[in-house]
Write a protein that holds these residues in place. Structure first.
Motif, PDB file in Angstrom:
ATOM      1  N   SER A  42      -7.067 -11.137  -9.033  1.00 16.17           N
ATOM      2  CA  SER A  42      -7.129  -9.991  -7.889  1.00 16.17           C
ATOM      3  C   SER A  42      -5.915  -9.130  -7.879  1.00 16.17           C
ATOM      4  CB  SER A  42      -7.942 -10.253  -6.713  1.00 16.17           C
ATOM      5  OG  SER A  42      -7.768  -9.238  -5.641  1.00 16.17           O
ATOM      6  N   THR A  43      -5.965  -7.921  -8.111  1.00 17.90           N
ATOM      7  CA  THR A  43      -4.758  -6.899  -8.205  1.00 17.90           C
ATOM      8  C   THR A  43      -4.478  -6.427  -6.862  1.00 17.90           C
ATOM      9  OG1 THR A  43      -5.985  -5.435  -9.194  1.00 17.90           O
ATOM     10  CG2 THR A  43      -4.222  -6.655 -10.560  1.00 17.90           C
ATOM     11  N   ASP A  44      -5.703  -6.611  -5.985  1.00 12.14           N
ATOM     12  CA  ASP A  44      -5.809  -5.974  -4.673  1.00 12.14           C
ATOM     13  C   ASP A  44      -4.979  -6.452  -3.867  1.00 12.14           C
ATOM     14  OD1 ASP A  44      -7.763  -4.045  -5.297  1.00 12.14           O
ATOM     15  OD2 ASP A  44      -9.170  -5.688  -5.405  1.00 12.14           O
ATOM     16  N   ASN A  45      -4.463  -5.881  -2.690  1.00 10.66           N
ATOM     17  CA  ASN A  45      -3.701  -6.432  -1.775  1.00 10.66           C
ATOM     18  C   ASN A  45      -4.385  -6.308  -0.281  1.00 10.66           C
ATOM     19  OD1 ASN A  45      -1.665  -7.952  -0.202  1.00 10.66           O
ATOM     20  ND2 ASN A  45       0.053  -5.933  -0.197  1.00 10.66           N
ATOM     21  N   PRO A  46      -4.722  -7.229   0.632  1.00 15.07           N
ATOM     22  CA  PRO A  46      -5.005  -8.437   0.015  1.00 15.07           C
ATOM     23  C   PRO A  46      -5.831  -8.955  -0.903  1.00 15.07           C
ATOM     24  CG  PRO A  46      -5.916  -8.394   2.150  1.00 15.07           C
ATOM     25  CD  PRO A  46      -5.643  -6.637   1.721  1.00 15.07           C
ATOM     26  N   LYS A  47      -5.728 -10.024  -1.683  1.00 17.05           N
ATOM     27  CA  LYS A  47      -6.486 -10.212  -2.741  1.00 17.05           C
ATOM     28  C   LYS A  47      -7.740 -10.562  -2.225  1.00 17.05           C
ATOM     29  CE  LYS A  47      -3.129 -12.843  -5.561  1.00 17.05           C
ATOM     30  NZ  LYS A  47      -3.307 -11.779  -6.791  1.00 17.05           N
ATOM     31  N   ARG A  48      -8.994  -9.970  -3.045  1.00 15.41           N
ATOM     32  CA  ARG A  48     -10.211  -9.969  -2.497  1.00 15.41           C
ATOM     33  C   ARG A  48     -11.088 -10.019  -3.730  1.00 15.41           C
ATOM     34  NH1 ARG A  48     -11.571  -3.843  -0.975  1.00 15.41           N
ATOM     35  NH2 ARG A  48     -11.334  -2.864  -3.110  1.00 15.41           N
ATOM     36  N   ILE A  49     -12.347 -10.639  -3.438  1.00 20.88           N
ATOM     37  CA  ILE A  49     -13.459 -10.776  -4.651  1.00 20.88           C
ATOM     38  C   ILE A  49     -14.635 -10.533  -3.988  1.00 20.88           C
ATOM     39  CG2 ILE A  49     -12.223 -12.411  -6.159  1.00 20.88           C
ATOM     40  CD1 ILE A  49     -13.863 -14.553  -5.011  1.00 20.88           C
ATOM     41  N   LYS A  50     -15.959 -10.138  -4.885  1.00 27.48           N
ATOM     42  CA  LYS A  50     -17.133 -10.043  -4.239  1.00 27.48           C
ATOM     43  C   LYS A  50     -17.951 -11.189  -4.575  1.00 27.48           C
ATOM     44  CE  LYS A  50     -18.261  -5.490  -3.381  1.00 27.48           C
ATOM     45  NZ  LYS A  50     -18.906  -4.098  -3.665  1.00 27.48           N
TER      46      LYS A  50
END
Lengths: 522, 160
Positions: free
Chosen positions: A245-253
């Motif tokens: 995950s490249t998001d900040n904070p790291k997130r997934i579905k």
């Protein structure tokens, strides 16, 4: 090593290094979900989608890869030179596993259902085991492939090599198997289909694989080992999703996981997610699982230790074997051997051949905890050309109908079998019955006569003659003799396998009958 | 995403092809001489991928795709010591110069959006009994241990 065979796992300690996609458990190589259909075609993929890849329309061109093979070989040569001639690791991406470059060996396994099967991308090494001749030996001519390993009587197989014998083996962390070189048929080509279209090439070598010597235990269905694997496999998959995950904070579905792990309930997935993440119902990250701020994601190295490709293979082999048993009508409890139940007689023959039983039996026999039955129903060849990996006790087993004999021997004193009470006259008669001449008998003193009676009776019983057991002494087989017989039996089957699978001779069968037609084969 | 529907569990799909001796020699020579492009080689499949037409220059070959009895691994090496498994090779396309029956002549116009899965009975027609190496000739009959089925073995056509 007292258990015969003397199979050594210490030979060739050098570990194999799998391709990077393998150790990362790339879902292209390690399916996250199995259907009954996929398990029935386990490692026997059926071609069904010719128009794979958008840019190719029928009829499909088949291209030669000769140029590509040369180009890639040159690239590798340059990379080696640039690094100063050391060994470079080339298997980094999925593309690197393509058979459109490099040299290709076809390895045809002789077992219909090998207990362990590698996934694509995993590495093996070819070892050329050689036992030197007794006299001066400059060594054999080196085969084209593999590395030489000298052995003495520390054979890496169940039987030992004779002096001057060379036996090639294919080995990895899952198993070792002897391989037998054969000539590649002139009319046979390898067709490779990937996203670049169709390709044709020659495969350079053809080898037949013998029966596997497992190095890794296949877990039983529903065992703790199996369920731990399922848990860890999912957990590692989740960690890798977070890592990507490249998001900040790291997130997934959740959906990203559910799609792949369709046999898992949502609650079991949630349980694994909760360890490292929080679910957000509202706000910017609504419906996302956010990695906990204080949670340190394991490094890639740590993830690789948590679940290995070998574990994934062993688990998949278990599923496929379980499916096979289910299809044959073995269901429920009968499939699994009770872990504490040492009495393997109670298990049905078909279940004895399941990989969780055969791999376990083989590994335990290596440790000297048991012997293998070697022959019988579990022999995968069904014709005495392979080993049956079924546990039997180390000690000689006394068949029930002979236990009377043993009892008699225990209560010798006071019976007519007591040698002390045997009169010289009667003892001489016994010797005459054995066919010894009167002249010979006359030369013997009483104690010598008795001694001969005892030795000859014992020998007669051992060779299986009836009616002379009365004066036999000692158990029918000593432990040493028992083990010697086991070794001989191992050696015999080992040599049969070597002879049969190395043979170039084509058996004469009806050449026309390529197809099985309506005959049963499974 | 990562269901094992045959080919999806590997990066590449690989199968073997057996060509008639004369064609095989020509193809082999042109592969090795790297002058392969002179004669184009192409392939076309029937809907179930069991029949194929191969064109080599002006020659037409008719192929039938068989399932091999043994698991064959295509093992790749760049140093002749370490081998990486590249694919499972489980099928053999046997090509002949003439179509032996009407069945062999496939209607090329009806080709193919692909992906028909045969049932078990249909599959048996395509099971070849011989392995590709000499000792595994007739292996399916001679060397494979027979599975003892229980009476109440349920029909396996039900689940997919």
């Amino acid at each position: 090593n007292t258990t015969g065979g003397g199979v050594s796992n210490t030979l060739g300690v050098r570990a194999v290094l799998h391709s990077t996609p393998s150790v990362q458990l790339n879902p292209k190589l390690f399916p996250t979900h199995w259907t009954p259909y996929s398990l029935r075609n386990f490692h026997r993929p059926i071609f069904c989608r010719p128009n794979y890849g958008k840019h190719h329309k029928a009829p499909f061109m088949i291209r030669s890869v000769t140029k590509r093979i040369r180009k890639k070989a040159k690239e590798r040569e340059r990379a080696r030179a640039a690094s100063g001639g050391g060994e470079i690791f080339f298997m980094v991406n999925l593309e690197d596993l393509s058979a459109t470059d490099g040299e290709v060996m076809l390895l045809e396994y002789s077992e219909e259902h090998p207990p362990l099967i590698q996934a694509v991308g995993m590495a093996s090494r070819v070892k050329n085991y050689y036992r030197k001749k007794a006299s001066k030996d400059t060594g054999p001519q080196s085969p084209e492939i593999g590395e030489m390993v000298m052995v003495n009587n520390n054979s890496p197989f169940l039987g030992s090599l004779s002096h001057g014998q060379l036996l090639q083996a294919f080995e990895n962390n899952l198993y070792r198997t002897p391989i037998y070189k054969h000539k590649m048929p002139d009319d046979l080509f390898l067709v490779i289909k990937n996203h670049n279209g169709y390709h044709i090439r020659e495969a350079k070598w053809l080898h037949t694989g013998g029966q596997l010597c497992p190095k890794f235990e296949v877990p039983s269905p529903n065992s703790k080992k199996a369920s731990n694997f399922v848990r860890d496999f999912l957990q590692v998959y989740i960690y890798r999703l977070f890592a990507k995950s490249t998001d900040n904070p790291k997130r997934i579905k959740m959906d990203a996981i559910k799609k792949s792990f369709t046999s898992h309930s949502e609650s079991s997935i949630r349980k694994r997610l909760k360890l490292c993440a929080d679910f957000k119902r509202t706000g910017d990250h609504s419906n996302y699982w956010i990695l906990k701020p204080d949670f340190r994601l394991p490094s890639e190295e740590e993830l690789r230790d948590m679940v290995t490709p070998e574990q994934a293979c062993a688990y998949a082999c278990m599923l496929a074997a379980e499916q096979k048993l289910k299809d044959a009508g073995y269901v429920g409890k009968t499939v699994v051997e009770d872990e504490d139940n040492e009495d393997s007689q109670k298990i049905e023959d078909e279940v004895k051949t399941a990989p969780w039983n055969t791999t376990r039996a083989f590994l335990q026999a290596l440790q000297g905890k048991c012997q293998l039955s070697l022959t019988g129903d579990a022999d995968p060849t069904g014709c005495g050309e392979g080993f049956a990996y079924v546990r039997v006790p180390n000690k000689p087993v006394v068949p029930k109908d002979e236990s009377n004999v043993i009892n008699k021997q225990r209560t010798v004193t006071g019976t007519d079998a007591d040698l002390r009470k045997l009169s010289l006259k009667n003892a001489r008669q016994v010797l005459r019955d054995f066919g010894i001449s009167d002249e010979e008998i006359k030369k013997l003193s009483r104690w010598e006569v008795i001694d001969v009676v005892r030795t000859m009776s014992t020998a007669a019983v051992k060779s299986g003659e009836d009616g002379l057991s009365k004066f036999a002494r000692g158990s029918r087989f000593s432990l040493a003799e028992h083990q010697e017989r086991y070794r001989e039996e191992c050696q015999r089957i080992f040599e049969i396998q070597n002879k049969v699978l190395a043979s170039e001779e084509v058996l004469s069968t009806d050449e026309e009958s390529v197809s099985e037609g309506d005959d049963e084969f499974d | 995403m990562s269901r094992w529907r045959g080919e999806d569990a590997q990066y590449e799909h690989q199968f073997l092809v057996r060509l008639p001796p004369e064609v095989a020699k020509e193809v082999r020579d042109s592969i090795n001489a790297n002058s392969y492009k002179r004669k184009p080689l192409s392939i076309d499949f029937s809907d179930d991928c069991r029949r194929a037409v191969i064109e080599y220059g002006h020659d037409k070959l008719y192929g039938k795709m068989y399932d091999l009895p043994c698991i064959i691994e295509s093992q790749k090496t760049v140093d002749r010591k370490t081998f990486y498994k590249s694919a499972d090779v489980s099928q053999l396309l046997i090509c002949k110069e003439d179509a032996s029956s009407d069945e062999d002549i496939i209607d090329v116009s009806s080709m193919t959006k692909g992906g028909k899965i045969l049932n078990r009975k249909e599959l048996k027609k395509y099971a070849i009994i011989h392995g590709i190496s000499p000792p595994l000739k007739n292996v399916r009959k001679r060397r494979f241990r027979k599975t003892a089925k229980k009476k109440y073995a349920h029909s396996i056509e039900v689940e997919r």
